[in-house]
Design an enzyme around this catalytic site. Structure first.
Site, PDB file in Angstrom:
ATOM      1  N   ASP A 153       4.323  -4.789   6.483  1.00 15.23           N
ATOM      2  CA  ASP A 153       4.788  -6.109   6.941  1.00 15.23           C
ATOM      3  C   ASP A 153       4.815  -7.145   5.820  1.00 15.23           C
ATOM      4  O   ASP A 153       5.703  -7.997   5.787  1.00 15.23           O
ATOM      5  CB  ASP A 153       3.967  -6.590   8.143  1.00 15.23           C
ATOM      6  CG  ASP A 153       2.510  -6.831   7.792  1.00 15.23           C
ATOM      7  OD1 ASP A 153       1.937  -6.012   7.053  1.00 15.23           O
ATOM      8  OD2 ASP A 153       1.946  -7.839   8.254  1.00 15.23           O
TER       9      ASP A 153
ATOM     10  N   ARG B  21      -7.766  -1.900   8.041  1.00 12.55           N
ATOM     11  CA  ARG B  21      -8.440  -3.199   7.897  1.00 12.55           C
ATOM     12  C   ARG B  21      -8.229  -4.080   9.126  1.00 12.55           C
ATOM     13  O   ARG B  21      -9.118  -4.783   9.567  1.00 12.55           O
ATOM     14  CB  ARG B  21      -7.946  -3.924   6.643  1.00 12.55           C
ATOM     15  CG  ARG B  21      -8.789  -3.588   5.423  1.00 12.55           C
ATOM     16  CD  ARG B  21      -8.617  -4.654   4.359  1.00 12.55           C
ATOM     17  NE  ARG B  21      -7.256  -4.635   3.832  1.00 12.55           N
ATOM     18  CZ  ARG B  21      -6.922  -4.031   2.700  1.00 12.55           C
ATOM     19  NH1 ARG B  21      -7.839  -3.452   1.970  1.00 12.55           N
ATOM     20  NH2 ARG B  21      -5.678  -4.046   2.284  1.00 12.55           N
TER      21      ARG B  21
ATOM     22  N   GLY C  65       0.830  -1.206   0.000  1.00 15.43           N
ATOM     23  CA  GLY C  65       0.000   0.000   0.000  1.00 15.43           C
ATOM     24  C   GLY C  65       0.863   1.255   0.000  1.00 15.43           C
ATOM     25  O   GLY C  65       1.821   1.335   0.758  1.00 15.43           O
TER      26      GLY C  65
ATOM     27  N   ASP D   3       1.021  -0.076  12.054  1.00 18.67           N
ATOM     28  CA  ASP D   3       0.862  -1.325  12.809  1.00 18.67           C
ATOM     29  C   ASP D   3       2.146  -2.149  12.914  1.00 18.67           C
ATOM     30  O   ASP D   3       2.094  -3.341  13.208  1.00 18.67           O
ATOM     31  CB  ASP D   3      -0.263  -2.168  12.178  1.00 18.67           C
ATOM     32  CG  ASP D   3      -0.004  -2.435  10.701  1.00 18.67           C
ATOM     33  OD1 ASP D   3       0.926  -1.834  10.129  1.00 18.67           O
ATOM     34  OD2 ASP D   3      -0.746  -3.234  10.105  1.00 18.67           O
TER      35      ASP D   3
ATOM     36  N   MET E 142      -9.657   4.427   7.303  1.00 12.96           N
ATOM     37  CA  MET E 142      -8.937   3.214   6.896  1.00 12.96           C
ATOM     38  C   MET E 142      -8.392   2.455   8.103  1.00 12.96           C
ATOM     39  O   MET E 142      -8.238   3.019   9.184  1.00 12.96           O
ATOM     40  CB  MET E 142      -7.839   3.568   5.912  1.00 12.96           C
ATOM     41  CG  MET E 142      -8.387   3.773   4.513  1.00 12.96           C
ATOM     42  SD  MET E 142      -7.104   3.936   3.282  1.00 12.96           S
ATOM     43  CE  MET E 142      -8.047   3.501   1.819  1.00 12.96           C
TER      44      MET E 142
ATOM     45  N   ASP F  85      -0.983   2.521   8.130  1.00  8.22           N
ATOM     46  CA  ASP F  85      -1.658   1.788   9.216  1.00  8.22           C
ATOM     47  C   ASP F  85      -0.979   1.881  10.582  1.00  8.22           C
ATOM     48  O   ASP F  85      -1.598   1.580  11.598  1.00  8.22           O
ATOM     49  CB  ASP F  85      -1.797   0.306   8.839  1.00  8.22           C
ATOM     50  CG  ASP F  85      -2.820   0.108   7.745  1.00  8.22           C
ATOM     51  OD1 ASP F  85      -3.704   0.973   7.604  1.00  8.22           O
ATOM     52  OD2 ASP F  85      -2.722  -0.892   7.012  1.00  8.22           O
TER      53      ASP F  85
ATOM     54  N   THR G 126       3.714   2.696   5.731  1.00  3.70           N
ATOM     55  CA  THR G 126       2.307   2.280   5.671  1.00  3.70           C
ATOM     56  C   THR G 126       1.485   3.248   6.508  1.00  3.70           C
ATOM     57  O   THR G 126       1.924   3.657   7.584  1.00  3.70           O
ATOM     58  CB  THR G 126       2.103   0.830   6.193  1.00  3.70           C
ATOM     59  OG1 THR G 126       0.708   0.637   6.489  1.00  3.70           O
ATOM     60  CG2 THR G 126       2.876   0.556   7.468  1.00  3.70           C
TER      61      THR G 126
ATOM     62  N   ARG H 265       1.257  -5.070  -5.924  1.00  2.37           N
ATOM     63  CA  ARG H 265       1.150  -6.298  -5.149  1.00  2.37           C
ATOM     64  C   ARG H 265       1.535  -7.400  -6.134  1.00  2.37           C
ATOM     65  O   ARG H 265       1.005  -7.456  -7.237  1.00  2.37           O
ATOM     66  CB  ARG H 265      -0.260  -6.448  -4.601  1.00  2.37           C
ATOM     67  CG  ARG H 265      -0.559  -5.323  -3.589  1.00  2.37           C
ATOM     68  CD  ARG H 265      -1.586  -5.704  -2.558  1.00  2.37           C
ATOM     69  NE  ARG H 265      -1.416  -4.930  -1.332  1.00  2.37           N
ATOM     70  CZ  ARG H 265      -1.970  -3.717  -1.098  1.00  2.37           C
ATOM     71  NH1 ARG H 265      -2.716  -3.144  -2.004  1.00  2.37           N
ATOM     72  NH2 ARG H 265      -1.773  -3.107   0.055  1.00  2.37           N
TER      73      ARG H 265
HETATM   74  P1  ADP Z   1       2.247  -4.256   2.714  1.00  2.00           P
HETATM   75  O1  ADP Z   1       3.714  -4.283   2.504  1.00  2.00           O
HETATM   76  O2  ADP Z   1       1.690  -2.869   2.640  1.00  2.00           O
HETATM   77  O3  ADP Z   1       1.835  -5.021   3.965  1.00  2.00           O
HETATM   78  P2  ADP Z   1       1.258  -6.498   1.062  1.00  2.00           P
HETATM   79  O4  ADP Z   1       0.864  -7.339   2.232  1.00  2.00           O
HETATM   80  O5  ADP Z   1       0.323  -6.425  -0.080  1.00  2.00           O
HETATM   81  O6  ADP Z   1       1.563  -4.977   1.467  1.00  2.00           O
HETATM   82  O7  ADP Z   1       2.658  -7.056   0.547  1.00  2.00           O
HETATM   83  C1  ADP Z   1       3.306  -6.480  -0.573  1.00  2.00           C
HETATM   84  C2  ADP Z   1       3.938  -7.555  -1.417  1.00  2.00           C
HETATM   85  O8  ADP Z   1       4.937  -8.243  -0.641  1.00  2.00           O
HETATM   86  C3  ADP Z   1       2.999  -8.656  -1.884  1.00  2.00           C
HETATM   87  O9  ADP Z   1       2.283  -8.302  -3.039  1.00  2.00           O
HETATM   88  C4  ADP Z   1       3.968  -9.806  -2.162  1.00  2.00           C
HETATM   89  O10 ADP Z   1       4.583  -9.651  -3.419  1.00  2.00           O
HETATM   90  C5  ADP Z   1       5.034  -9.599  -1.080  1.00  2.00           C
HETATM   91  N1  ADP Z   1       4.767 -10.515   0.038  1.00  2.00           N
HETATM   92  C6  ADP Z   1       3.830 -10.383   1.007  1.00  2.00           C
HETATM   93  N2  ADP Z   1       3.841 -11.437   1.856  1.00  2.00           N
HETATM   94  C7  ADP Z   1       4.812 -12.268   1.385  1.00  2.00           C
HETATM   95  C8  ADP Z   1       5.325 -13.535   1.801  1.00  2.00           C
HETATM   96  N3  ADP Z   1       4.839 -14.180   2.875  1.00  2.00           N
HETATM   97  N4  ADP Z   1       6.338 -14.086   1.088  1.00  2.00           N
HETATM   98  C9  ADP Z   1       6.845 -13.455   0.003  1.00  2.00           C
HETATM   99  N5  ADP Z   1       6.399 -12.260  -0.446  1.00  2.00           N
HETATM  100  C10 ADP Z   1       5.404 -11.680   0.229  1.00  2.00           C
END
Ligand code: ADP
Length: 336
Positions: free
Chosen positions: A116, A185, A24, A143, A183, A141, A139, A85
């Site tokens: 995360d 979630r 995000g 968090d 926002m 959030d 982020t 993503r």
């Molecule tokens: P944020 O970083 O904001 O939490 P996401 O959870 O969408 O956002 O994670 C961003 C990207 O990081 C995902 O689209 C994916 O490519 C990668 N990612 C997330 N979790 C994993 C995981 N467990 N193993 C490998 N890549 C991951």
């Protein structure tokens, strides 16, 4: 313990790094990219920008960056590198392709600005390669453990707050109850901060179960106590649903109380970063480069009590930073 011949443990000088934004988007990401690029440049380290997060890394969308490439972006929301993503990056095969690109470009260290999920991906990439990774918490959030505030949170709360102030004007004019969705979630930080700062009557956050009957009772009580309006801030991930769902469920029980619903949505993600987010981005972008030059790997840099702290990446998703009960209680006391 890393073996003694591990080049990272021998103080090898890092000569080329890359930076990407992932997950995000958050206001302040541009300021952080600028800080990484300029800090590296000032220390004679080559920097590449990766466009569109891990998805772009797999596709080899890397471009050399100079101090001038990042001119004029400090005050802009979003991310000039783009974010994405990436489903492909979740698989070992996808990460192999990403690692191949990094090796081909002779990149020894990667700065990942994200949340995360992005850090989980970064951690996996580092374990499967010789590339060191350092995370910058980006982020809205807020968090992540290992930092007092994440990049973008301050701006997002200020945006929500501005809207809440405007809603209060109209709510007071008509003696209405408003359900305002912000926002978050799985995290109530934006909700809690904007509710306290905005003088809301109630806040509903994912960390605390919502009792609809009790909420109805408290809304009636607020008007009975002489309040001219009632603002209920609802984090989108609250267990009772978003603001529309909460208002629906409250509906019949709110007889005699005129009410409306407003969802703030993605406006909270955009806009110029606040002073706090710009300073945080400057410090953390610079600290990420320093950490890579110090031979660090799989850590996140964050600000705690005004100092920069390095936290193992893994801790950022194993220790979730939840809204503290103490602030929820404060909110309740001041809303009476
Ligand atoms: P944020 O970083 O904001 O939490 P996401 O959870 O969408 O956002 O994670 C961003 C990207 O990081 C995902 O689209 C994916 O490519 C990668 N990612 C997330 N979790 C994993 C995981 N467990 N193993 C490998 N890549 C991951």
């Amino acid at each position: 313990m890393a073996p003694l011949d591990d080049p990272r443990q021998m103080g090898r000088i890092v000569q080329r790094i890359a930076v990407l934004t992932s997950g995000g988007d958050a206001p302040g990401m541009n300021a952080a990219i600028r800080a990484v690029v300029r800090s590296a440049d000032a220390r004679g380290v080559d920097v590449y920008g990766v466009y569109r997060g891990y998805e772009g890394l797999i596709d080899g969308r890397l471009s050399h960056m100079s101090a001038r490439t990042v001119s004029g972006i400090l005050h802009q929301g979003g991310t000039m590198l783009g974010s994405a993503r990436s489903k492909r990056f979740r698989s070992t095969e996808g990460r192999k392709e990403a690692i191949r690109e990094l090796v081909e470009h002779e990149i020894e260290g990667l700065v990942v600005i994200g949340g995360d999920g992005s850090f989980r991906g970064a951690d996996a990439l580092s374990r499967e390669s010789d590339v060191a990774v350092v995370g910058v918490p980006g982020t809205i959030d807020n968090d992540l453990s290992g930092c007092d505030y994440t990049l973008g949170f301050d701006t997002a709360v200020n945006t929500a707050l501005e809207a809440i102030d405007r809603i209060r004007d109209t709510a007071a004019s008509h003696q209405r109850a408003f359900f305002i969705e912000v926002m978050g979630r799985s995290s109530g930080w934006i909700g809690l901060y904007s509710a306290i700062a905005g003088g809301a009557t109630e806040v509903l956050v994912p960390e605390r179960p919502t009792d609809i009957e009790e909420l109805q009772r408290r809304i009636h009580e607020a008007f009975a106590m002489g309040k001219q309006y009632c603002l209920v801030v609802v984090a989108e991930g609250d267990d009772a649903g978003g603001a529309f769902s909460v208002a629906d469920r409250c509906g019949v029980g709110l007889a005699g109380v005129s009410h409306r619903v407003t969802t703030l949505g993605h406006v909270q993600r955009g806009g110029a970063p606040s002073m706090r987010d710009r300073i945080l981005a400057a410090r953390l972008g610079d600290a990420a480069v320093t950490a890579l030059l110090d031979g660090e790997d799989r850590i996140m840099v964050g600000e705690i009590n005004r100092g920069v702290v390095r936290t193992p990446l893994e801790q950022t998703w194993t220790h979730i930073d939840r809204t503290p009960q103490e602030l929820l209680d404060l909110m309740d006391r001041l809303a009476r």
